[in-house]
Design a protein around this motif. Structure first.
Motif, PDB file in Angstrom:
ATOM      1  N   SER A  50       0.842  -1.195   0.000  1.00 13.82           N
ATOM      2  CA  SER A  50       0.000   0.000   0.000  1.00 13.82           C
ATOM      3  C   SER A  50       0.883   1.253   0.000  1.00 13.82           C
ATOM      4  N   PHE A  51       0.295   2.350  -0.402  1.00 17.97           N
ATOM      5  CA  PHE A  51       1.058   3.593  -0.527  1.00 17.97           C
ATOM      6  C   PHE A  51       0.176   4.781  -0.169  1.00 17.97           C
ATOM      7  N   ASP A  52       0.810   5.868   0.273  1.00 14.88           N
ATOM      8  CA  ASP A  52       0.094   7.082   0.622  1.00 14.88           C
ATOM      9  C   ASP A  52      -0.325   7.795  -0.655  1.00 14.88           C
ATOM     10  N   ARG A  53      -1.517   8.408  -0.597  1.00 11.77           N
ATOM     11  CA  ARG A  53      -2.038   9.080  -1.789  1.00 11.77           C
ATOM     12  C   ARG A  53      -2.855  10.307  -1.362  1.00 11.77           C
ATOM     13  N   ASN A  54      -2.755  11.378  -2.128  1.00  6.87           N
ATOM     14  CA  ASN A  54      -3.569  12.579  -1.944  1.00  6.87           C
ATOM     15  C   ASN A  54      -4.613  12.626  -3.057  1.00  6.87           C
ATOM     16  N   VAL A  55      -5.852  12.939  -2.693  1.00  5.12           N
ATOM     17  CA  VAL A  55      -6.928  13.059  -3.668  1.00  5.12           C
ATOM     18  C   VAL A  55      -7.542  14.453  -3.530  1.00  5.12           C
ATOM     19  N   ALA A  56      -7.455  15.234  -4.593  1.00 11.39           N
ATOM     20  CA  ALA A  56      -8.068  16.568  -4.586  1.00 11.39           C
ATOM     21  C   ALA A  56      -9.573  16.406  -4.757  1.00 11.39           C
ATOM     22  N   LEU A  57     -10.337  16.939  -3.803  1.00 14.74           N
ATOM     23  CA  LEU A  57     -11.789  16.821  -3.852  1.00 14.74           C
ATOM     24  C   LEU A  57     -12.437  17.998  -4.566  1.00 14.74           C
ATOM     25  N   GLY A  58     -11.828  19.174  -4.490  1.00 15.49           N
ATOM     26  CA  GLY A  58     -12.382  20.334  -5.173  1.00 15.49           C
ATOM     27  C   GLY A  58     -11.977  21.637  -4.519  1.00 15.49           C
ATOM     28  N   ASP A  59     -12.351  22.728  -5.154  1.00 18.39           N
ATOM     29  CA  ASP A  59     -12.065  24.076  -4.671  1.00 18.39           C
ATOM     30  C   ASP A  59     -13.361  24.719  -4.195  1.00 18.39           C
ATOM     31  N   ARG A  60     -13.248  25.540  -3.160  1.00 18.38           N
ATOM     32  CA  ARG A  60     -14.410  26.213  -2.586  1.00 18.38           C
ATOM     33  C   ARG A  60     -14.071  27.671  -2.304  1.00 18.38           C
ATOM     34  N   PRO A  61     -15.106  28.552  -2.334  1.00 17.15           N
ATOM     35  CA  PRO A  61     -14.862  29.999  -2.217  1.00 17.15           C
ATOM     36  C   PRO A  61     -14.684  30.521  -0.795  1.00 17.15           C
ATOM     37  N   SER A  62     -15.002  29.723   0.237  1.00 17.28           N
ATOM     38  CA  SER A  62     -14.883  30.224   1.608  1.00 17.28           C
ATOM     39  C   SER A  62     -14.545  29.069   2.543  1.00 17.28           C
ATOM     40  N   LEU A  63     -14.090  29.423   3.737  1.00 12.11           N
ATOM     41  CA  LEU A  63     -13.745  28.412   4.732  1.00 12.11           C
ATOM     42  C   LEU A  63     -14.981  27.621   5.155  1.00 12.11           C
ATOM     43  N   GLU A  64     -16.085  28.305   5.374  1.00  8.06           N
ATOM     44  CA  GLU A  64     -17.318  27.626   5.773  1.00  8.06           C
ATOM     45  C   GLU A  64     -17.771  26.647   4.697  1.00  8.06           C
ATOM     46  N   ASP A  65     -17.720  27.079   3.444  1.00  6.54           N
ATOM     47  CA  ASP A  65     -18.125  26.212   2.334  1.00  6.54           C
ATOM     48  C   ASP A  65     -17.162  25.029   2.202  1.00  6.54           C
ATOM     49  N   ALA A  66     -15.878  25.262   2.398  1.00  2.28           N
ATOM     50  CA  ALA A  66     -14.890  24.185   2.284  1.00  2.28           C
ATOM     51  C   ALA A  66     -15.094  23.127   3.367  1.00  2.28           C
ATOM     52  N   THR A  67     -15.374  23.549   4.600  1.00  2.00           N
ATOM     53  CA  THR A  67     -15.590  22.566   5.672  1.00  2.00           C
ATOM     54  C   THR A  67     -16.876  21.783   5.446  1.00  2.00           C
ATOM     55  N   SER A  68     -17.923  22.449   4.992  1.00  2.00           N
ATOM     56  CA  SER A  68     -19.182  21.758   4.702  1.00  2.00           C
ATOM     57  C   SER A  68     -19.011  20.758   3.569  1.00  2.00           C
ATOM     58  N   ASP A 168      -1.633  28.099   8.951  1.00  2.00           N
ATOM     59  CA  ASP A 168      -0.976  29.338   8.549  1.00  2.00           C
ATOM     60  C   ASP A 168      -1.448  30.480   9.457  1.00  2.00           C
ATOM     61  N   PRO A 169      -0.533  31.335   9.916  1.00  2.00           N
ATOM     62  CA  PRO A 169      -0.922  32.427  10.817  1.00  2.00           C
ATOM     63  C   PRO A 169      -2.064  33.288  10.283  1.00  2.00           C
ATOM     64  N   PHE A 170      -2.153  33.449   8.977  1.00  2.00           N
ATOM     65  CA  PHE A 170      -3.236  34.250   8.384  1.00  2.00           C
ATOM     66  C   PHE A 170      -4.605  33.660   8.723  1.00  2.00           C
ATOM     67  N   TRP A 171      -4.692  32.327   8.832  1.00  2.00           N
ATOM     68  CA  TRP A 171      -5.965  31.639   9.005  1.00  2.00           C
ATOM     69  C   TRP A 171      -6.252  31.209  10.446  1.00  2.00           C
ATOM     70  N   ARG A 172      -5.303  31.341  11.345  1.00  2.00           N
ATOM     71  CA  ARG A 172      -5.475  30.788  12.698  1.00  2.00           C
ATOM     72  C   ARG A 172      -6.741  31.272  13.396  1.00  2.00           C
ATOM     73  N   GLU A 173      -6.943  32.561  13.406  1.00  2.00           N
ATOM     74  CA  GLU A 173      -8.100  33.110  14.118  1.00  2.00           C
ATOM     75  C   GLU A 173      -9.413  32.668  13.480  1.00  2.00           C
ATOM     76  N   ALA A 174      -9.485  32.729  12.146  1.00  2.00           N
ATOM     77  CA  ALA A 174     -10.720  32.328  11.454  1.00  2.00           C
ATOM     78  C   ALA A 174     -11.012  30.847  11.671  1.00  2.00           C
ATOM     79  N   ALA A 175      -9.977  30.009  11.612  1.00  2.00           N
ATOM     80  CA  ALA A 175     -10.170  28.572  11.821  1.00  2.00           C
ATOM     81  C   ALA A 175     -10.599  28.279  13.253  1.00  2.00           C
ATOM     82  N   ALA A 176      -9.968  28.918  14.220  1.00  2.00           N
ATOM     83  CA  ALA A 176     -10.338  28.715  15.625  1.00  2.00           C
ATOM     84  C   ALA A 176     -11.768  29.185  15.881  1.00  2.00           C
ATOM     85  N   ASP A 177     -12.149  30.318  15.290  1.00  2.00           N
ATOM     86  CA  ASP A 177     -13.521  30.823  15.447  1.00  2.00           C
ATOM     87  C   ASP A 177     -14.530  29.850  14.842  1.00  2.00           C
TER      88      ASP A 177
END
Length: 185
Positions: A50-68, A168-177
């Motif tokens: 077996s081997f490690d693999r990354n699968v791109a699921l898609g792009d989203r316009p916002s953090l909320e949309d990406a998590t959903s 990333d420091p730019f996203w820390r506060e938004a992600a924690a919120d």
């Protein structure tokens, strides 16, 4: 008759610094890419194959949309690595990255749900995590050299879970919120 100074208008520099520049920085980091990290293997193969693999699921316009979107993709199951019916994929982590490939949020997949990792709160905490993750990757390398592929994979996974906090420091506060909201849990 003396007139009081007007306080309804903000200086242009303040408007630029507090409103416009943050929006421009955010726009430059979008869209957000949702990636699933896991282990792939062919039907009938043993763990060593077996081997490690990354699968791109898609792009989203916002953090909320990406998590959903990530939660829905994991809940539905069936995340695959392509059209090959003999290739099986076992998802382990979901990662959300910005346009600069900075980590926005990451979480471990368990029983069809994503357990989002809380971002680091400081640079010193980030340094401690990097040190520990490096130690675990060293142990994984030694285990792999001995042919102990399961142990190596488990140590790499533990290191990845630690690194999932290195937002990333730019996203820390938004992600924690976002993680404080009831629906993110």
């Amino acid at each position: 008759m003396a007139l009081a100074p007007q306080t309804t208008f903000a200086p242009i520099g303040e408007i630029l610094a507090r409103q416009i520049l943050p929006r421009l920085r955010l726009a430059a980091k979008l869209p957000l890419r949702v990636i699933c990290i896991g282990t792939a293997s062919y039907v009938g193969a043993d763990d060593a194959d077996s081997f490690d693999r990354n699968v791109a699921l898609g792009d989203r316009p916002s953090l909320e949309d990406a998590t959903s979107f990530a939660a829905l993709s994991v809940r539905r199951g069936g995340i695959g690595v392509g059209a090959d019916e003999t290739l099986r994929f076992h998802p382990r982590l979901v990662v959300i990255q910005d346009n600069d490939q900075g980590l926005v949020l990451a979480g471990e997949i368990r029983a069809g749900i994503i357990l989002w990792q809380q971002p680091v709160a400081s640079d010193s905490e980030a340094r401690r995590i990097v040190t520990e993750a490096s130690r675990l990757r060293g142990i994984a390398f030694a285990a792999s050299s001995r042919g102990d592929h399961n142990t190596a994979r488990n140590h790499r996974h533990q290191a990845s879970l630690l690194e999932a906090c290195l937002v990333d420091p730019f996203w820390r506060e938004a992600a924690a919120d976002l993680l404080r909201l009831p629906q993110a849990a």
